[in-house]
Design an enzyme around this catalytic site. Structure first.
Site, PDB file in Angstrom:
ATOM      1  N   CYS A   2       0.870  -1.173   0.000  1.00  0.00           N
ATOM      2  CA  CYS A   2       0.000   0.000   0.000  1.00  0.00           C
ATOM      3  C   CYS A   2       0.906   1.222   0.000  1.00  0.00           C
ATOM      4  CB  CYS A   2      -0.858   0.021   1.256  1.00  0.00           C
ATOM      5  SG  CYS A   2      -1.824  -1.483   1.456  1.00  0.00           S
ATOM      6  N   ARG A  27       1.685   1.309  -5.911  1.00  0.00           N
ATOM      7  CA  ARG A  27       1.855   0.397  -4.773  1.00  0.00           C
ATOM      8  C   ARG A  27       0.561  -0.331  -4.419  1.00  0.00           C
ATOM      9  NH1 ARG A  27       6.502   1.465  -1.923  1.00  0.00           N
ATOM     10  NH2 ARG A  27       5.646   0.404  -0.122  1.00  0.00           N
ATOM     11  N   TRP A  74      -3.675  -1.955  -1.400  1.00  0.00           N
ATOM     12  CA  TRP A  74      -3.604  -3.231  -2.104  1.00  0.00           C
ATOM     13  C   TRP A  74      -4.061  -4.256  -1.074  1.00  0.00           C
ATOM     14  CZ3 TRP A  74      -1.109  -7.964  -1.663  1.00  0.00           C
ATOM     15  CH2 TRP A  74      -1.083  -8.762  -2.830  1.00  0.00           C
ATOM     16  N   ASN A 100       0.680   0.417   5.985  1.00  0.00           N
ATOM     17  CA  ASN A 100       1.180  -0.425   4.903  1.00  0.00           C
ATOM     18  C   ASN A 100       1.894  -1.594   5.560  1.00  0.00           C
ATOM     19  OD1 ASN A 100       2.493  -1.515   2.643  1.00  0.00           O
ATOM     20  ND2 ASN A 100       4.223  -0.098   2.861  1.00  0.00           N
ATOM     21  N   GLY A 101       1.546  -2.825   5.159  1.00  0.00           N
ATOM     22  CA  GLY A 101       2.195  -3.998   5.756  1.00  0.00           C
ATOM     23  C   GLY A 101       1.147  -4.981   6.241  1.00  0.00           C
ATOM     24  N   GLU A 482      11.821 -14.103 -18.159  1.00  0.00           N
ATOM     25  CA  GLU A 482      11.428 -12.706 -17.951  1.00  0.00           C
ATOM     26  C   GLU A 482      10.423 -12.248 -19.012  1.00  0.00           C
ATOM     27  OE1 GLU A 482      11.440 -10.769 -15.678  1.00  0.00           O
ATOM     28  OE2 GLU A 482      11.271  -8.753 -16.497  1.00  0.00           O
ATOM     29  N   LYS A 486       6.708 -10.836 -18.156  1.00  0.00           N
ATOM     30  CA  LYS A 486       6.295  -9.496 -18.601  1.00  0.00           C
ATOM     31  C   LYS A 486       4.963  -9.578 -19.325  1.00  0.00           C
ATOM     32  CE  LYS A 486       8.055  -7.476 -16.974  1.00  0.00           C
ATOM     33  NZ  LYS A 486       8.904  -7.279 -15.860  1.00  0.00           N
ATOM     34  N   GLU A 489       1.915 -10.716 -16.939  1.00  0.00           N
ATOM     35  CA  GLU A 489       1.488  -9.811 -15.868  1.00  0.00           C
ATOM     36  C   GLU A 489       0.726  -8.609 -16.399  1.00  0.00           C
ATOM     37  OE1 GLU A 489       4.527  -7.787 -13.496  1.00  0.00           O
ATOM     38  OE2 GLU A 489       5.925  -8.069 -15.135  1.00  0.00           O
ATOM     39  N   HIS A 505       9.240 -33.065 -23.487  1.00  0.00           N
ATOM     40  CA  HIS A 505       8.993 -33.954 -22.342  1.00  0.00           C
ATOM     41  C   HIS A 505       7.604 -33.704 -21.752  1.00  0.00           C
ATOM     42  CE1 HIS A 505      13.032 -35.531 -22.501  1.00  0.00           C
ATOM     43  NE2 HIS A 505      13.436 -34.294 -22.711  1.00  0.00           N
ATOM     44  N   LYS A 603       3.544  -2.799  -6.831  1.00  0.00           N
ATOM     45  CA  LYS A 603       4.960  -2.661  -7.168  1.00  0.00           C
ATOM     46  C   LYS A 603       5.881  -3.225  -6.096  1.00  0.00           C
ATOM     47  CE  LYS A 603       8.314  -0.830  -9.650  1.00  0.00           C
ATOM     48  NZ  LYS A 603       8.633  -1.610 -10.852  1.00  0.00           N
TER      49      LYS A 603
END
Ligand code: F6R
Length: 608
Positions: A2, A27, A74, A100-101, A482, A486, A489, A505, A603
């Site tokens: 957050c 965030r 968030w 935040n947390g 990566e 990208k 997301e 396989h 983020k």
């Protein structure tokens, strides 16, 4: 996860808080709220949804007070909703809190407070903070004492901004394991989860430590430990400028940051090279220290982990030291075998990722030297690691990382070359060739950014895909990881990255007519193998998009191909990732999705 802001000064707080929250929206962005001292009382306005909803609500209110706190959320505990949005009040609406947390023992605290008659109106963990403050303030009549006692009861991670109606000239703040900066203005002061929220008002910030309490008035800032003893704090100057945190004419931060990669690479590499020698003294490690390591752990999350996977290939190839890469969330709990003479490298853009921080602490606990590769100066990982090498990517705002990843790669190359030099695993010429390549890497990255209309057109035609596969071998496999992250997301298209040799396989059964397979084939010694793997999927109906190193090597069977400039294969990921980022960006754009703020993400992941 957050974002929190706070302001105390002579101007109306609400517009300043909303402006700061806008800079922190990366965030978290499922709900938002502000609390402002107004007409002798604390007034709270909250809204579900993006910040624009809150802005409209605030516009209809006459909030003129000059002190306030704000929050963009968030969700972790409780769905996004108005009751769950911050700030949270105590029952008498005299204490307001933004957080935040995660308060890990909130269930126990809720029970404790419920037994004392407190009633909860949200599903959040944060509300226990408001009620605990109320409980201790009613006993002590001293806000700092109440905060200190509250801090001894809660467990977990937090950055807190707090208002007490009885102290209308003060914003209080405290933190543990979540970021919080105090911005020092003239006749005003700020708090913020991250500097972009306040940089246009001040560049001088104080970072408070774990379990420290700040008492912020418009002309003073005092910091205390849990025993309320005053602590001396040095202000740190933020060097980057306001424009770095603005879009500067680009449609999205992500595109701007993709274009900033040449500068991020150059700014990260150049200060560490003089002539052909690499200087990493800032890491806190001497040449003797570097020489003693016989094993390296690289630990990180998400894209930073992918940078670490590239780093493993490069360090092992150049310096011949065994490197073990681990996801931080696994490393911290898997009880790894800590070897003597090992170095633990933790990579993190934000420097606040909860799992990476915990992994770092585990390694330290076992006597392993920890080296942070971090972008945010003064962040928790930067402070707690035994040594730190900063990536000079500048502030990264888009949730999907691009330039920070590129700068992380650059540091792993510097590290690989430093170790190789000390261990004598490259001869002089090889070593110099690598250093020269590193010095020109940013120019080659810039070449790739010159003209991307083809990728744009190609990506637009792929926006309807359901599944997209990425394949590669060696460093190309690491870059494929990566590229795939990208894409998924930001475009919400299902995507997987496979070591090309693994495809047959099992996974190849998923390939059907027109399934898109993005084949990375930049490693000359593996090119023929990649060509065969690409043909295997093509003859099963797949469309193949190939990334190769030299134009001549592009496979005529590929539907689309991009050639990266010639580069020493060890550093190719820095170039091959660029078309992949652009591809993801333009697919997302074509789908009309929110590029910079993809759903469900944030983020800075300060919870595990
Ligand atoms: C993806 C992305 C994430 C981060 C991960 C680690 O685009 O940005 O996967 O790489 O959350 O974050 P930091 O580097 O801040 O530790």
């Amino acid at each position: 996860m957050c974002g929190i802001v706070g302001y105390i000064g002579g101007e109306p707080a609400a517009p300043l808080l909303l402006d700061g929250l806008e800079k922190l929206e990366y965030r978290g962005y499922d709900s938002a709220g502000i609390a402002v001292f107004d007409d002798g009382a604390i007034k709270i306005v909250k809204a579900k949804g993006k910040l624009s909803v809150l802005k409209n609500l605030v516009a209809g209110r006459e909030l003129t007070g000059c002190i306030g706190i704000g929050h963009t959320r968030w969700a972790t505990h409780g769905e996004p909703s108005v009751p769950n949005a911050h700030p949270h009040f105590n029952a008498s609406r005299t204490i307001a809190v933004v957080h935040n947390g995660i308060i890990e023992n909130y269930t126990e605290m809720r029970k404790y407070l419920s037994e004392k008659g407190y009633r909860f109106i949200s599903d959040t963990d944060t509300e226990v903070v408001a009620h605990l403050l109320d409980y201790y303030y009613s006993k002590t009549n001293d806000p700092k004492e109440a905060i200190s006692r509250m801090l001894t009861r809660i467990e977990g991670s937090y950055a807190l901004g707090m208002l007490f109606a009885d102290f209308p000239d003060t914003v209080f703040a405290a933190r543990k394991d979540s970021p919080l900066a105090i911005g020092l203005g003239t006749g005003c002061n700020f708090i913020a989860s991250d500097a972009p929220a306040i940089i246009k008002h001040t560049r001088d910030v104080i970072y408070i430590g774990n379990r420290e309490i700040a008492e912020i008035k418009k002309d003073s800032v005092e910091v205390f430990n849990l025993d309320l003893e005053p602590l001396k704090k040095e202000a740190v100057r933020i060097e980057w400028d306001v424009e770095a945190a603005e879009k500067n004419g680009f449609e999205h931060f992500m595109l701007k940051e993709i274009y900033e990669q040449p500068a991020a690479i150059k700014n990260t590499v150049y200060p560490r090279i003089s002539g052909s020698e690499i200087n990493l003294d800032e890491s806190g490690l001497s040449d003797d220290d570097f020489s003693r390591f016989k094993k390296i752990y690289v630990v990180a999350c998400g894209s930073a982990y992918h940078a670490g996977v590239v780093g493993k290939y490069v360090i092992e190839k150049l310096a011949r030291i065994p490197v073990e890469t681990d996801l931080a969330s696994e490393f911290r709990y898997r009880d790894p075998i800590y070897e003597k003479d090992a170095l633990c490298v933790v990579i993190s853009q934000s420097g606040e990722t909860a799992d990476t921080l915990a992994a770092l602490r585990e390694a330290k606990k076992h006597g392993v030297f920890t080296l942070g590769i971090v972008n945010v100066v003064g962040s928790s990982i930067a402070r707690e690691a035994d040594g730190v090498i900063y990536t000079h990517a500048g502030p990264e705002i888009s949730v999907a990382t691009t330039k920070a990843y590129s700068a992380q790669l650059a540091v792993t190359y510097l590290l690989a070359l430093k170790l190789a030099r000390l261990r004598g695993t490259l001869d002089d010429k090889e070593y110099r060739d690598y250093v020269d390549e590193l010095k020109t890497l940013h120019e080659k990255a810039a070449q790739l950014l010159g003209d991307n209309e083809d990728i744009q057109r190609y990506a637009a035609g792929k926006a309807g895909e359901r599944d997209i596969f990425f394949i590669g071998r060696g460093i190309d496999y690491a870059a494929a990881l990566e590229g795939s992250l990208k894409l998924k997301e930001i475009s919400y298209i299902h995507s997987e990255a496979y070591a090309a040799g693994e495809l047959k396989h099992g996974t190849i059964s998923l390939i059907e007519k027109n399934t898109l397979v993005i084949s990375l084939a930049t490693q000359p010694d593996l090119f023929e193998k990649m060509k065969s793997n690409s043909e295997e999927v093509a003859c099963r109906g797949a469309d193949v998009f190939m990334i190769t190193q030299a134009e001549a090597q592009a496979d005529e069977k590929a539907d689309f191909s991009v050639s990266i400039p010639d580069v020493l294969p060890a550093f190719s990921a820095s170039l091959s990732v660029i078309p992949l980022q652009l591809f993801a960006y333009y697919v997302c754009l074509t789908k009309g999705l929110d590029v910079d703020k993809p759903r469900n993400l944030a983020k800075s992941v300060t919870v595990e």
